[in-house]
Design an enzyme around this catalytic site. Structure first.
Site, PDB file in Angstrom:
ATOM      1  CD  GLU A   1      -4.778  -5.748   2.114  1.00 43.32           C
ATOM      2  OE1 GLU A   1      -5.472  -5.030   2.853  1.00 43.32           O
ATOM      3  OE2 GLU A   1      -3.555  -5.651   2.028  1.00 43.32           O
TER       4      GLU A   1
ATOM      5  CD  GLU B   1      -3.089  -1.109   2.150  1.00 42.29           C
ATOM      6  OE1 GLU B   1      -2.877  -0.460   3.187  1.00 42.29           O
ATOM      7  OE2 GLU B   1      -4.130  -1.758   1.948  1.00 42.29           O
TER       8      GLU B   1
HETATM    9  C1  BMA Z   1      -4.903  -3.565   4.853  1.00 40.11           C
HETATM   10  C2  BMA Z   1      -3.632  -4.222   5.343  1.00 40.11           C
HETATM   11  C3  BMA Z   1      -3.270  -3.869   6.732  1.00 40.11           C
HETATM   12  C4  BMA Z   1      -4.449  -3.675   7.607  1.00 40.11           C
HETATM   13  C5  BMA Z   1      -5.732  -4.049   6.926  1.00 40.11           C
HETATM   14  C6  BMA Z   1      -6.922  -3.731   7.738  1.00 40.11           C
HETATM   15  O1  BMA Z   1      -4.724  -2.491   4.081  1.00 40.11           O
HETATM   16  O2  BMA Z   1      -2.623  -4.049   4.438  1.00 40.11           O
HETATM   17  O3  BMA Z   1      -2.470  -2.739   6.755  1.00 40.11           O
HETATM   18  O4  BMA Z   1      -4.300  -4.376   8.770  1.00 40.11           O
HETATM   19  O5  BMA Z   1      -5.821  -3.347   5.765  1.00 40.11           O
HETATM   20  O6  BMA Z   1      -7.032  -2.361   8.001  1.00 40.11           O
END
Ligand code: BMA
Length: 800
Positions: free
Chosen positions: A477, A380
């Site tokens: 994600e 990120e």
């Molecule tokens: C994402 C991950 C972590 C984080 C998660 C939840 O972006 O890369 O940095 O724990 O979100 O917020």
């Protein structure tokens, strides 16, 4: 006071430990065998982090990167008799802060984590596990110590430091071949002979060679390919390498060789990737009673939930060898980040130098593992720059972008590609890939669903509404938080902690407004617990957060899986869904689907279904019910839909589709009907009184799991009654069975046997039959009596 660092508020009480400096001392006697060798190395596989090493009072070297292996030549410092080895460790917090102070020219954000994380500042100034200074799912435990092996290595002529192998495709012969690389440490250059053999292939090759310090590369052997879980086998070969000098064997080593099938992930993905992220496996490895069994159990849990991919995320650590060995064996594809996350990083020469060393060492160590399918530069950080997380003034932006490109592109990417030509390298995640590159490596919107991968979180929007999700090429994600179960929390808490509003409950929540968000999201579709008994109300609340999480991630994953075969308004062909996150490092609310200790949350049981190779999913569009068949296999399939009323355990009506060819690796619509006409043809059903289950079948049997679709929020369901589920536990040959009896339709039936470790064959399910039997596999000896006494059963209607 309880000493367990995880107990209640001990993370804060133990803060002093990492603010202090510590010294490790040991004594050892040199063996006669070692003392006569020409070269003796003192090897540290990992020092966490800022250390000075001395032997018999004489300084031998310094360390400042926990991801590096260090070796110091110590032959001249060793004595006969007792030797004293000391490692002095500086407080990582103070070190990071010193580094920050010394960096006066500009700020390298973020300076500190958000207050809610109760963490430490400036972690980006130290090459240490970034989440050890706290994260939004983890405590601040800035560990210090010798976190991997320490030993003496001695030799006369040379020794093999590392043997690695990568697959290379030979165009001329249309063959996959293995390239073997030897990393040698030699006292002096020596002439000799090298024999490499793979007995399974009846193949042996011998070379005359010069053993020079450094790398020797040999390309040879045609071998069978390694396939991910669900797509083929994971064969391996035993490769023996022997070195001779004047006919004398000077070294011999055996390693496993597997050849990765090249699966281009981005921008084109040819196979669906389903799975999730793992965070670091253990915060303090020494605290895990049996590291290898829990690691095996964790990865087996991923495979058992039909996952074929995991990401080793950039805020943790490069995992231990065993982690990748198990992934190789289980067919888990690993997306390997470099350890940079959610921050900007310094680019001074010293920092870049240690990062370069780290990258080379890690790629050399890991590249033989076919499970690793992609390298990725950071988590990120492109997005952080592009969408300005750190309020960087516009005038200074170019400087930060230059630093970003220098670290990840000019250094890391280049080094990785020199070391390993067999895999793709992504600079960041999320990224637009080639499009980001065209925009100077920081795209205007790295979350653009048209390109590359996307991270998407929304806790406020209704997660049952698929329209809120991005139709991305690759969902790398997404996720929702939930609380772990009571049996996981109980050992680290006391009675006064057991309410949703307690200090403990808010202390353990490291994500701003997280506890509130879970409840609000749950309240969109469910009645909230209202028991008068405080403990029941608390455990019911833990339960409803797990129901919410499981259902939210299910909806989102189903959307991604059904988007694999279509492009709508230029968006789609979603080729992967990796939810965040696999496991936990303490007993706290998080995005994980497996609790600290290995217990499956409801989400993990759901994943077993929603990642199945053959699976039907339903959604509504303009009041029309649409059902897709998703299949990794090419099959003739038909659909059966059962409509139930909330009050009855027999279907009100059943609909069948005709047989349709579902091509392999595709998602196709197999059913479409306006809800109104569907209900009109089905007794007195209305949206509020009825629900659907559906399944795919071939000529003879059901294919894949049964799925369901609610026509209203369960809180509005008419006729939903307390099911009074009873259970009978019996012992079978290899496990226990639990036979349930229910009086009526029961959503989200949850079986819990407290602290008896183990796993049900299925859990959190919708019960639409009077009886249902599930198995329980215990991970330690137990009995029918113990299980019966511990078993609790909760379903949606039991909490209000
Ligand atoms: C994402 C991950 C972590 C984080 C998660 C939840 O972006 O890369 O940095 O724990 O979100 O917020």
């Amino acid at each position: 006071m309880q000493l367990d660092p995880y107990f209640r508020f001990n993370d804060v009480s133990y803060r002093w430990i990492a603010l202090d400096n510590w010294t490790y001392t040991t004594t050892f006697t040199l063996s006669a065998e070692l003392s006569v060798k020409q070269k003796v190395l003192l090897v540290f596989d990992g020092v966490d982090t800022v250390g000075s090493v001395s032997l018999n009072g004489i300084a031998v070297g310094k360390t400042n990167n926990m991801f590096c292996r260090h070796d110091f030549s110590v032959k001249d410092l060793l004595k006969d008799g007792e030797n004293v080895l000391q490692v002095g460790l500086l407080s990582p917090i103070l070190y990071a802060s010193e580094q920050r102070k010394a960096h006066t020219s500009y700020v390298v954000p973020p300076e500190c984590p958000p207050g809610v994380q109760k963490g430490e500042c400036h972690v980006n100034f130290i090459r240490k596990e970034q989440s050890s200074f706290s994260w939004d799912w983890g405590p601040s435990f800035p560990t210090m110590g010798l976190w991997k092996g320490v030993r003496l290595e001695a030799f006369d002529i040379l020794q093999l430091v590392q043997v690695s192998s990568v697959p290379l495709y030979n165009d001329a012969f249309s063959q996959w071949r293995v390239q073997v690389e030897l990393l040698i440490d030699a006292v002096q250059t020596a002439r000799g002979q090298l024999t490499l053999s793979i007995p399974e292939l009846d193949s042996e090759q011998t070379f005359q060679t010069h053993f020079n310090p450094g790398k020797t590369k040999i390309s040879l052997f045609q071998v069978k390919l390694w396939w991910p879980n669900g797509h083929g086998e994971q064969p391996f070969y035993r490769l023996t390498i022997r070195g001779f000098q004047d006919e004398f064997l000077i070294f011999s080593t055996e390693s496993k060789v597997r050849v990765l099938t090249y699966i281009p992930l981005l921008p084109l993905v040819c196979r669906y990737v389903s799975g999730l992220f793992s965070i670091l496996f253990s915060l303090m490895p020494d605290l895990s009673a049996c590291l290898s069994c829990s690691l095996k159990n964790l990865l087996q849990s991923a495979v058992d939930a039909n996952m074929n991919a995991l990401r080793v995320w950039g805020g943790g650590v490069y995992e231990q060898d065993l982690f990748y060995e198990i992934c190789d064996e289980l067919g888990i594809m690993v997306w390997q980040d470099f350890m940079f996350a959610c921050a900007m990083y310094p680019t001074e020469t010293d920092f870049i130098q240690t990062v370069r060393e780290e990258v080379v060492q890690q790629v050399q160590r890991l590249k033989s593992h076919p499970s690793i399918i992609i390298w990725s530069g950071n988590n990120e950080n492109e997005a952080a720059l592009a969408t300005d997380w750190f309020d960087i003034p516009a005038s200074q932006r170019p400087k930060y972008i230059r630093d970003y490109v220098m670290l990840y592109v000019d250094n890391i990417k280049k080094l990785v590609q020199e070391e390993d030509q067999s895999r793709p390298f992504l600079v960041s995640s999320p990224t637009n890939g080639a499009e980001s590159e065209q925009e100077g490596w920081v795209a205007e919107n790295p979350y653009d669903p048209h390109y590359g991968d996307v991270h998407f979180y929304s806790y406020i929007l209704d997660c049952w509404d698929w329209r809120t999700f991005p139709r991305t090429r690759f969902a790398s994600e997404y996720g929702f938080q939930s609380w772990p179960s009571f049996s996981t929390l109980q050992p680290v808490s006391i009675k006064e902690d057991w309410s949703y509003g307690s200090n403990f409950t808010s202390h353990r929540q490291h994500h701003e407004d997280g506890n509130q968000q879970m409840i609000l999201q749950a309240a969109l579709h469910f009645h909230l617990p209202n028991a008068t008994d405080p403990l029941k109300r608390f455990t019911d609340t833990l339960y409803i957060t797990q129901v919410m999480q499981a259902q939210c991630v299910k909806t989102q994953t189903e959307f991604y899986r059904r988007s694999r075969s279509e492009i709508i308004e230029g968006k789609g062909h979603t080729m992967g869904a990796l939810y965040w996150q696999l496991n936990d490092i303490w007993q706290a609310p998080s995005w994980s689907s497996i609790e600290f200790g290995g217990k499956w949350k409801m989400l993990h049981y759901f994943a077993q279904s929603f990642f199945a190779a053959v699976f039907p999913v339903a959604f509504e569009e303009d009041d029309t019910l649409v059902i897709y068949a998703i299949s990794d296999l090419s099959r003739d399939l038909k659909l059966r839909v059962n409509v139930f009323s909330w009050t009855e355990l027999d279907p009100v009506c059943t609909l069948n589709s005709s047989m349709l060819l579902v091509p392999g690796a595709s998602a196709v619509a197999v059913f479409k009907q306006p809800i109104a006409s569907l209900l009109a043809g089905c007794g007195n059903c209305t949206r509020l009184t009825c629900l659907l289950t559906f399944q795919l079948e071939d000529d003879s049997s059901q294919q894949g799991p049964t799925n369901h679709h609610f026509l209203c929020s369960p809180k509005d369901a008419q006729g939903l009654r307390r099911p009074n589920i009873t259970a009978k536990v019996e012992e079978k040959k290899t496990c226990f069975s639990v036979t349930l009896h229910s009086d009526s339709v029961a959503p989200f039936v949850w079986l819990d046997v407290g602290n008896i470790p183990g796993r049900f064959s299925s859990n959190g399910f919708l019960m639409v039959s009077r009886n249902r039997t599930v198995d329980f596999n215990a991970w330690r000896p137990t009995s029918v009596a113990e299980l019966t006494a511990s078993l609790t059963i909760t379903s949606l209607r039991d909490i209000y």
